[in-house]
Scaffold this active site. Sequence first.
Site, PDB file in Angstrom:
ATOM      1  CD1 TRP A 157    -104.878 -14.395 -59.558  1.00 15.46           C
ATOM      2  CD2 TRP A 157    -105.032 -14.642 -61.653  1.00 15.46           C
ATOM      3  NE1 TRP A 157    -105.936 -13.726 -60.079  1.00 15.46           N
ATOM      4  CE2 TRP A 157    -105.846 -13.721 -61.513  1.00 15.46           C
ATOM      5  CE3 TRP A 157    -104.599 -14.737 -63.102  1.00 15.46           C
ATOM      6  CZ2 TRP A 157    -106.709 -13.100 -62.347  1.00 15.46           C
ATOM      7  CZ3 TRP A 157    -105.424 -14.364 -64.103  1.00 15.46           C
ATOM      8  CH2 TRP A 157    -106.302 -13.270 -63.773  1.00 15.46           C
ATOM      9  CG  ASN A 158    -101.724 -10.788 -63.938  1.00 17.77           C
ATOM     10  OD1 ASN A 158    -100.858 -10.998 -62.885  1.00 17.77           O
ATOM     11  ND2 ASN A 158    -102.076  -9.609 -64.291  1.00 17.77           N
ATOM     12  NE  ARG A 166     -93.234  -5.804 -62.574  1.00 18.05           N
ATOM     13  CZ  ARG A 166     -94.318  -5.319 -63.160  1.00 18.05           C
ATOM     14  NH1 ARG A 166     -94.243  -5.287 -64.409  1.00 18.05           N
ATOM     15  NH2 ARG A 166     -95.183  -5.238 -62.323  1.00 18.05           N
ATOM     16  CE  LYS A 181    -100.503 -14.683 -50.844  1.00 21.01           C
ATOM     17  NZ  LYS A 181    -100.671 -15.640 -51.559  1.00 21.01           N
ATOM     18  CB  ALA A 183    -101.452 -15.785 -57.055  1.00 22.42           C
ATOM     19  N   GLY A 235    -101.033  -6.656 -57.489  1.00 22.45           N
ATOM     20  CA  GLY A 235    -102.522  -7.202 -57.388  1.00 22.45           C
ATOM     21  C   GLY A 235    -103.566  -6.026 -57.428  1.00 22.45           C
ATOM     22  CB  SER A 236    -107.131  -6.193 -56.881  1.00 23.32           C
ATOM     23  OG  SER A 236    -107.094  -6.870 -55.235  1.00 23.32           O
ATOM     24  CD  GLU A 257     -95.398  -1.677 -59.858  1.00 24.13           C
ATOM     25  OE1 GLU A 257     -96.316  -1.342 -60.796  1.00 24.13           O
ATOM     26  OE2 GLU A 257     -94.481  -1.097 -59.836  1.00 24.13           O
ATOM     27  CG  LEU A 258    -101.903  -1.085 -56.101  1.00 26.72           C
ATOM     28  CD1 LEU A 258    -102.460  -0.064 -55.211  1.00 26.72           C
ATOM     29  CD2 LEU A 258    -101.985  -2.525 -55.411  1.00 26.72           C
ATOM     30  CB  CYS A 291    -102.155  -4.372 -64.336  1.00 24.03           C
ATOM     31  SG  CYS A 291    -100.523  -4.648 -64.841  1.00 24.03           S
ATOM     32  CD  GLU A 388    -107.733  -4.043 -63.162  1.00 23.95           C
ATOM     33  OE1 GLU A 388    -107.785  -4.376 -61.905  1.00 23.95           O
ATOM     34  OE2 GLU A 388    -106.467  -4.339 -63.611  1.00 23.95           O
TER      35      GLU A 388
HETATM   36  P1  NAP Z   1    -105.569  -9.996 -55.874  1.00 22.51           P
HETATM   37  O1  NAP Z   1    -106.860 -10.573 -55.526  1.00 22.51           O
HETATM   38  O2  NAP Z   1    -105.372  -8.425 -55.222  1.00 22.51           O
HETATM   39  O3  NAP Z   1    -104.357 -10.933 -55.423  1.00 22.51           O
HETATM   40  C1  NAP Z   1    -103.145 -10.565 -55.478  1.00 22.51           C
HETATM   41  C2  NAP Z   1    -102.214 -11.406 -54.376  1.00 22.51           C
HETATM   42  O4  NAP Z   1    -102.807 -10.900 -53.090  1.00 22.51           O
HETATM   43  C3  NAP Z   1    -102.298 -12.800 -54.411  1.00 22.51           C
HETATM   44  O5  NAP Z   1    -101.239 -13.588 -53.945  1.00 22.51           O
HETATM   45  C4  NAP Z   1    -103.355 -12.914 -52.944  1.00 22.51           C
HETATM   46  O6  NAP Z   1    -103.645 -14.025 -52.603  1.00 22.51           O
HETATM   47  C5  NAP Z   1    -103.009 -12.028 -52.314  1.00 22.51           C
HETATM   48  N1  NAP Z   1    -104.033 -11.299 -51.208  1.00 22.51           N
HETATM   49  C6  NAP Z   1    -105.182 -11.265 -51.339  1.00 22.51           C
HETATM   50  N2  NAP Z   1    -105.716 -10.753 -50.230  1.00 22.51           N
HETATM   51  C7  NAP Z   1    -104.753 -10.596 -49.273  1.00 22.51           C
HETATM   52  C8  NAP Z   1    -104.558 -10.086 -48.022  1.00 22.51           C
HETATM   53  N3  NAP Z   1    -105.570  -9.456 -47.349  1.00 22.51           N
HETATM   54  N4  NAP Z   1    -103.226  -9.807 -47.655  1.00 22.51           N
HETATM   55  C9  NAP Z   1    -102.100 -10.168 -48.249  1.00 22.51           C
HETATM   56  N5  NAP Z   1    -102.361 -10.794 -49.537  1.00 22.51           N
HETATM   57  C10 NAP Z   1    -103.580 -10.697 -50.057  1.00 22.51           C
HETATM   58  O7  NAP Z   1    -105.090  -9.898 -57.268  1.00 22.51           O
HETATM   59  P2  NAP Z   1    -105.552 -10.726 -58.492  1.00 22.51           P
HETATM   60  O8  NAP Z   1    -106.689 -11.033 -58.798  1.00 22.51           O
HETATM   61  O9  NAP Z   1    -104.442 -11.940 -58.077  1.00 22.51           O
HETATM   62  O10 NAP Z   1    -104.413  -9.785 -59.424  1.00 22.51           O
HETATM   63  C11 NAP Z   1    -105.257  -9.366 -60.491  1.00 22.51           C
HETATM   64  C12 NAP Z   1    -104.965  -7.801 -60.031  1.00 22.51           C
HETATM   65  O11 NAP Z   1    -103.532  -7.319 -60.109  1.00 22.51           O
HETATM   66  C13 NAP Z   1    -105.526  -6.933 -61.051  1.00 22.51           C
HETATM   67  O12 NAP Z   1    -106.165  -5.934 -60.309  1.00 22.51           O
HETATM   68  C14 NAP Z   1    -104.422  -6.319 -61.926  1.00 22.51           C
HETATM   69  O13 NAP Z   1    -104.442  -5.165 -62.563  1.00 22.51           O
HETATM   70  C15 NAP Z   1    -103.275  -6.334 -60.677  1.00 22.51           C
HETATM   71  N6  NAP Z   1    -101.820  -6.464 -61.237  1.00 22.51           N
HETATM   72  C16 NAP Z   1    -101.176  -5.205 -61.240  1.00 22.51           C
HETATM   73  C17 NAP Z   1     -99.821  -5.182 -61.923  1.00 22.51           C
HETATM   74  C18 NAP Z   1     -99.257  -4.141 -61.801  1.00 22.51           C
HETATM   75  O14 NAP Z   1     -97.891  -4.047 -62.049  1.00 22.51           O
HETATM   76  N7  NAP Z   1     -99.668  -2.789 -61.305  1.00 22.51           N
HETATM   77  C19 NAP Z   1     -99.619  -6.426 -62.505  1.00 22.51           C
HETATM   78  C20 NAP Z   1    -100.406  -7.377 -62.435  1.00 22.51           C
HETATM   79  C21 NAP Z   1    -101.569  -7.602 -61.902  1.00 22.51           C
HETATM   80  P3  NAP Z   1    -104.541 -15.274 -52.864  1.00 22.51           P
HETATM   81  O15 NAP Z   1    -103.956 -15.869 -54.102  1.00 22.51           O
HETATM   82  O16 NAP Z   1    -104.253 -16.570 -51.760  1.00 22.51           O
HETATM   83  O17 NAP Z   1    -105.803 -14.901 -52.753  1.00 22.51           O
END
Ligand code: NAP
Length: 485
Positions: A157-158, A166, A181, A183, A235-236, A257-258, A291, A388
Amino acid sequence: MNGLDLLGPDQRGLFIGGVWREAEGGKRLDVIDPADGSVLTDVADGSVNDAVDALDAAVAAQSAWANTPPRERGEILRTAFGLITDRADQFAHLMSLEMGKTVAEARGEVGYGVEFFRWYAEEAVRIHGRWMQAPAGGSRLLTIKKPVGPCLFITPWNFPLAMGTRKIGPAIAAGCTMVVKPASQTPLTMLALAGVLTEAGLPEGVLNVVTTSHTGEFSQTLQADDRLRKVSFTGSTGVGRILVRQSADQLQRLSMELGGNAPFIVFEDADVDAAVEGAMIAKMRNMGEACTAANRFLVHRSVAQEFAEKLGARMGGLTLGRGQDDGVDVGPLIDEKAVESVSQLVTDAVHDGATVVTGGQAPDGPGYFYPPTVLLDVPVDSEINVQEIFGPVAPISTFESEDEAIRQANDTEYGLASYVYTRDLARTIRVAESLDFGMIGINSGLISNPAAPFGGVKASGFGREGGFEGIEEYLETTYVALPAG
Ligand code: NAP
């Protein structure tokens, strides 16, 4: 203008096979305004069957898309680049509404995000293999690059636009079809993007978007399907690990990309004012919900007080408020949970001995706000230096020597971004070679660039997005052995 006008009457549905439609059973999902907690609008809440329909559409479109001339694929991206640029203000308002960031900040994301379309429009026509003579003579070795095939993209979502472009940019350029899909907290920007790509001429089925709250089942079902060939996730780290495990049966290719835990190191020879400027970007870009956000400020003991006071003055002078209002510098965090988590980390750091230089207390009232906060003398092992933060908090810890700074910086499971401030060239080289991070900013608080390979090591994942490297994530190499003739 409020940005919602980017979405046509049907455009809050699922986008499958070039058609906007309702979710199975007509289910809907609320989108919340983080500035006051009210319901902004709603979108379709796709089921697992809807997800399979989307993959069917991507699979059906794959062969024709792979055979579409690269120039045509690139031109679609270039047209979409122009359309989004023309509507940058609308995209910025839409993102500000659903995510909370200021409109100015969101404009910056539009500028950054859309560049992936221009860059990969240019890269689509430069996909090539090689031809060489075998070292022993005789045979010829030929390689062919082919698209990986249907992909699944899951975005956070960020950065609702840039985390999509990307992946979508290089996939379109390489000739892959996809199911995206977004967020569930920020689905609107992706729906608007699907509309623009259709307007730019993207054939039906190449891009399919499914908004859903059934996230776990959704990824499990699609990853169990042998027609899906690749998963790219931002994501995370926790969710990344689930997706990596789920990829094992079908051995899907992965880009992960975590999370990050970026150190921001200020040496005693640094230009402290420049370091404060850089810190403002590295910490406050996206309210710290990035991130790449500087998470741990490691400052040489001799300049720590000066750095803390100057950073405190700058951060304390920022105005908190609704992202669409004039004069606001810092918007709300994404939700109540985020405010609670940031508050807890600050409380624990103070308990561990840190001093609050500015901020430190969530305001009363509606919305998910947390003020810019600077903490000094944070013990390096305090939880705020381990997790984080994902909020506008700058914890400052001190070090005495270069070796200690490097050791502290590398003492994390993550390895995404890092920042170093020094005026010593030899030290720059030593430190850059010693840091276990995928990206290192030297005397700069901003490292993201569409032409550069973005990505991490260790628990920050693997694979690269952007640059020449980014398109390789969507290409397979076939080797052809030829006799000499
Ligand atoms: P998140 O909770 O991991 O969610 C990211 C995405 O994954 C959302 O679309 C979420 O869907 C989905 N998701 C959650 N559980 C899942 C599952 N079991 N199977 C498939 N998809 C699933 O992360 P966030 O809180 O949105 O984002 C913050 C994190 O992203 C931070 O850790 C940040 O560092 C990281 N991030 C990394 C980068 C990079 O390039 N390295 C860039 C930006 C952000 P829902 O929304 O429906 O829960």
